[in-house]
Design a protein around this motif. Sequence first.
Motif, PDB file in Angstrom:
ATOM      1  N   GLY A 180       4.667 -13.388   2.748  1.00 36.94           N
ATOM      2  CA  GLY A 180       4.843 -12.200   1.912  1.00 36.94           C
ATOM      3  C   GLY A 180       4.966 -10.905   2.692  1.00 36.94           C
ATOM      4  N   ALA A 181       5.176 -11.027   3.991  1.00 30.16           N
ATOM      5  CA  ALA A 181       5.182  -9.852   4.865  1.00 30.16           C
ATOM      6  C   ALA A 181       6.559  -9.216   4.966  1.00 30.16           C
ATOM      7  CB  ALA A 181       4.681 -10.243   6.251  1.00 30.16           C
ATOM      8  N   THR A 182       6.869  -8.326   4.033  1.00 26.38           N
ATOM      9  CA  THR A 182       8.080  -7.525   4.181  1.00 26.38           C
ATOM     10  C   THR A 182       7.723  -6.365   5.115  1.00 26.38           C
ATOM     11  OG1 THR A 182       7.607  -6.028   2.361  1.00 26.38           O
ATOM     12  CG2 THR A 182       8.780  -8.070   1.802  1.00 26.38           C
ATOM     13  N   PRO A 183       8.702  -5.779   5.778  1.00 24.61           N
ATOM     14  CA  PRO A 183       8.384  -4.658   6.677  1.00 24.61           C
ATOM     15  C   PRO A 183       7.636  -3.519   5.979  1.00 24.61           C
ATOM     16  CG  PRO A 183      10.580  -5.458   7.126  1.00 24.61           C
ATOM     17  CD  PRO A 183      10.110  -6.183   5.893  1.00 24.61           C
ATOM     18  N   ALA A 184       8.028  -3.176   4.776  1.00 25.51           N
ATOM     19  CA  ALA A 184       7.373  -2.080   4.057  1.00 25.51           C
ATOM     20  C   ALA A 184       5.929  -2.411   3.713  1.00 25.51           C
ATOM     21  CB  ALA A 184       8.154  -1.745   2.789  1.00 25.51           C
ATOM     22  N   ILE A 185       5.682  -3.636   3.278  1.00 18.68           N
ATOM     23  CA  ILE A 185       4.326  -4.049   2.917  1.00 18.68           C
ATOM     24  C   ILE A 185       3.437  -4.076   4.147  1.00 18.68           C
ATOM     25  CG2 ILE A 185       2.943  -6.022   2.137  1.00 18.68           C
ATOM     26  CD1 ILE A 185       5.124  -6.542   0.034  1.00 18.68           C
ATOM     27  N   VAL A 186       3.926  -4.650   5.233  1.00 16.12           N
ATOM     28  CA  VAL A 186       3.115  -4.739   6.454  1.00 16.12           C
ATOM     29  C   VAL A 186       2.790  -3.342   6.976  1.00 16.12           C
ATOM     30  CG1 VAL A 186       3.060  -5.514   8.852  1.00 16.12           C
ATOM     31  CG2 VAL A 186       3.958  -7.018   7.093  1.00 16.12           C
ATOM     32  N   ARG A 187       3.761  -2.449   6.975  1.00 17.29           N
ATOM     33  CA  ARG A 187       3.502  -1.090   7.458  1.00 17.29           C
ATOM     34  C   ARG A 187       2.484  -0.382   6.577  1.00 17.29           C
ATOM     35  NH1 ARG A 187       4.001   4.073   7.922  1.00 17.29           N
ATOM     36  NH2 ARG A 187       4.846   5.119   9.724  1.00 17.29           N
ATOM     37  N   ALA A 188       2.636  -0.481   5.266  1.00 14.57           N
ATOM     38  CA  ALA A 188       1.689   0.157   4.352  1.00 14.57           C
ATOM     39  C   ALA A 188       0.280  -0.415   4.539  1.00 14.57           C
ATOM     40  CB  ALA A 188       2.151  -0.022   2.908  1.00 14.57           C
ATOM     41  N   TYR A 189       0.189  -1.724   4.720  1.00 11.52           N
ATOM     42  CA  TYR A 189      -1.103  -2.377   4.952  1.00 11.52           C
ATOM     43  C   TYR A 189      -1.742  -1.861   6.243  1.00 11.52           C
ATOM     44  CZ  TYR A 189      -4.454  -5.958   6.285  1.00 11.52           C
ATOM     45  OH  TYR A 189      -5.589  -6.603   6.700  1.00 11.52           O
ATOM     46  N   CYS A 190      -0.987  -1.829   7.323  1.00 15.53           N
ATOM     47  CA  CYS A 190      -1.518  -1.418   8.625  1.00 15.53           C
ATOM     48  C   CYS A 190      -1.931   0.048   8.627  1.00 15.53           C
ATOM     49  CB  CYS A 190      -0.505  -1.712   9.726  1.00 15.53           C
ATOM     50  SG  CYS A 190      -0.256  -3.494  10.006  1.00 15.53           S
ATOM     51  N   VAL A 191      -1.163   0.905   7.987  1.00 21.04           N
ATOM     52  CA  VAL A 191      -1.530   2.318   7.892  1.00 21.04           C
ATOM     53  C   VAL A 191      -2.817   2.457   7.082  1.00 21.04           C
ATOM     54  CG1 VAL A 191      -0.855   4.559   6.928  1.00 21.04           C
ATOM     55  CG2 VAL A 191       0.795   3.207   8.249  1.00 21.04           C
ATOM     56  N   CYS A 192      -2.919   1.734   5.988  1.00 21.09           N
ATOM     57  CA  CYS A 192      -4.126   1.764   5.162  1.00 21.09           C
ATOM     58  C   CYS A 192      -5.347   1.334   5.974  1.00 21.09           C
ATOM     59  CB  CYS A 192      -3.947   0.851   3.948  1.00 21.09           C
ATOM     60  SG  CYS A 192      -5.416   0.722   2.886  1.00 21.09           S
ATOM     61  N   MET A 193      -5.225   0.230   6.693  1.00 15.76           N
ATOM     62  CA  MET A 193      -6.342  -0.264   7.506  1.00 15.76           C
ATOM     63  C   MET A 193      -6.709   0.753   8.578  1.00 15.76           C
ATOM     64  SD  MET A 193      -7.494  -3.112   6.335  1.00 15.76           S
ATOM     65  CE  MET A 193      -8.436  -3.792   7.692  1.00 15.76           C
ATOM     66  N   ASN A 194      -5.735   1.347   9.221  1.00 17.43           N
ATOM     67  CA  ASN A 194      -5.998   2.342  10.260  1.00 17.43           C
ATOM     68  C   ASN A 194      -6.762   3.538   9.682  1.00 17.43           C
ATOM     69  OD1 ASN A 194      -5.471   3.326  13.089  1.00 17.43           O
ATOM     70  ND2 ASN A 194      -4.531   4.983  11.897  1.00 17.43           N
ATOM     71  N   GLU A 195      -6.392   3.952   8.481  1.00 19.48           N
ATOM     72  CA  GLU A 195      -7.057   5.093   7.856  1.00 19.48           C
ATOM     73  C   GLU A 195      -8.492   4.773   7.465  1.00 19.48           C
ATOM     74  OE1 GLU A 195      -4.451   6.433   4.762  1.00 19.48           O
ATOM     75  OE2 GLU A 195      -3.142   7.448   6.184  1.00 19.48           O
ATOM     76  N   LYS A 196      -8.793   3.518   7.203  1.00 15.20           N
ATOM     77  CA  LYS A 196     -10.151   3.123   6.840  1.00 15.20           C
ATOM     78  C   LYS A 196     -11.069   3.032   8.056  1.00 15.20           C
ATOM     79  CE  LYS A 196      -9.210   0.837   2.496  1.00 15.20           C
ATOM     80  NZ  LYS A 196      -9.940   1.811   1.681  1.00 15.20           N
ATOM     81  N   MET A 197     -10.491   2.862   9.222  1.00 13.74           N
ATOM     82  CA  MET A 197     -11.278   2.707  10.439  1.00 13.74           C
ATOM     83  C   MET A 197     -11.767   4.060  10.962  1.00 13.74           C
ATOM     84  SD  MET A 197      -8.865  -0.128  12.301  1.00 13.74           S
ATOM     85  CE  MET A 197      -9.840  -0.236  13.794  1.00 13.74           C
ATOM     86  N   ASP A 198     -12.926   4.046  11.597  1.00 10.31           N
ATOM     87  CA  ASP A 198     -13.468   5.229  12.245  1.00 10.31           C
ATOM     88  C   ASP A 198     -12.587   5.606  13.440  1.00 10.31           C
ATOM     89  OD1 ASP A 198     -15.536   6.279  14.528  1.00 10.31           O
ATOM     90  OD2 ASP A 198     -16.110   6.940  12.518  1.00 10.31           O
TER      91      ASP A 198
END
Length: 90
Positions: A44-62
């Motif tokens: 299910g990894a489209t480029p847009a989904i993967v990028r949105a997921y990774c940005v979200c995870m990065n923002e959640k991290m300290d």
Amino acid sequence: MKTLVAAVVAAAVFLPASSFAQKMNADDMKWVNQCIDDNKNEKGATPAIVRAYCVCMNEKMDDNETRSITQWEKANPAARRACDRQAGWR
């Protein structure tokens, strides 16, 4: 027509997130790009989904986190699930 639909979907994915997202620095970009590489072959990894997921995870991290996003997500399943939902994955 398919190109137009793809453009609208891409805009819907990126515009809301970018409206509220903090500005990424070079270190953030490094980790997001590594996360994209780590997840690009997932189901299910489209480029847009993967990028949105990774940005979200990065923002959640300290900002002082030393683990990669891929390492951090394993220790933080609630954040992973939230970013899955936000990115439209799974």
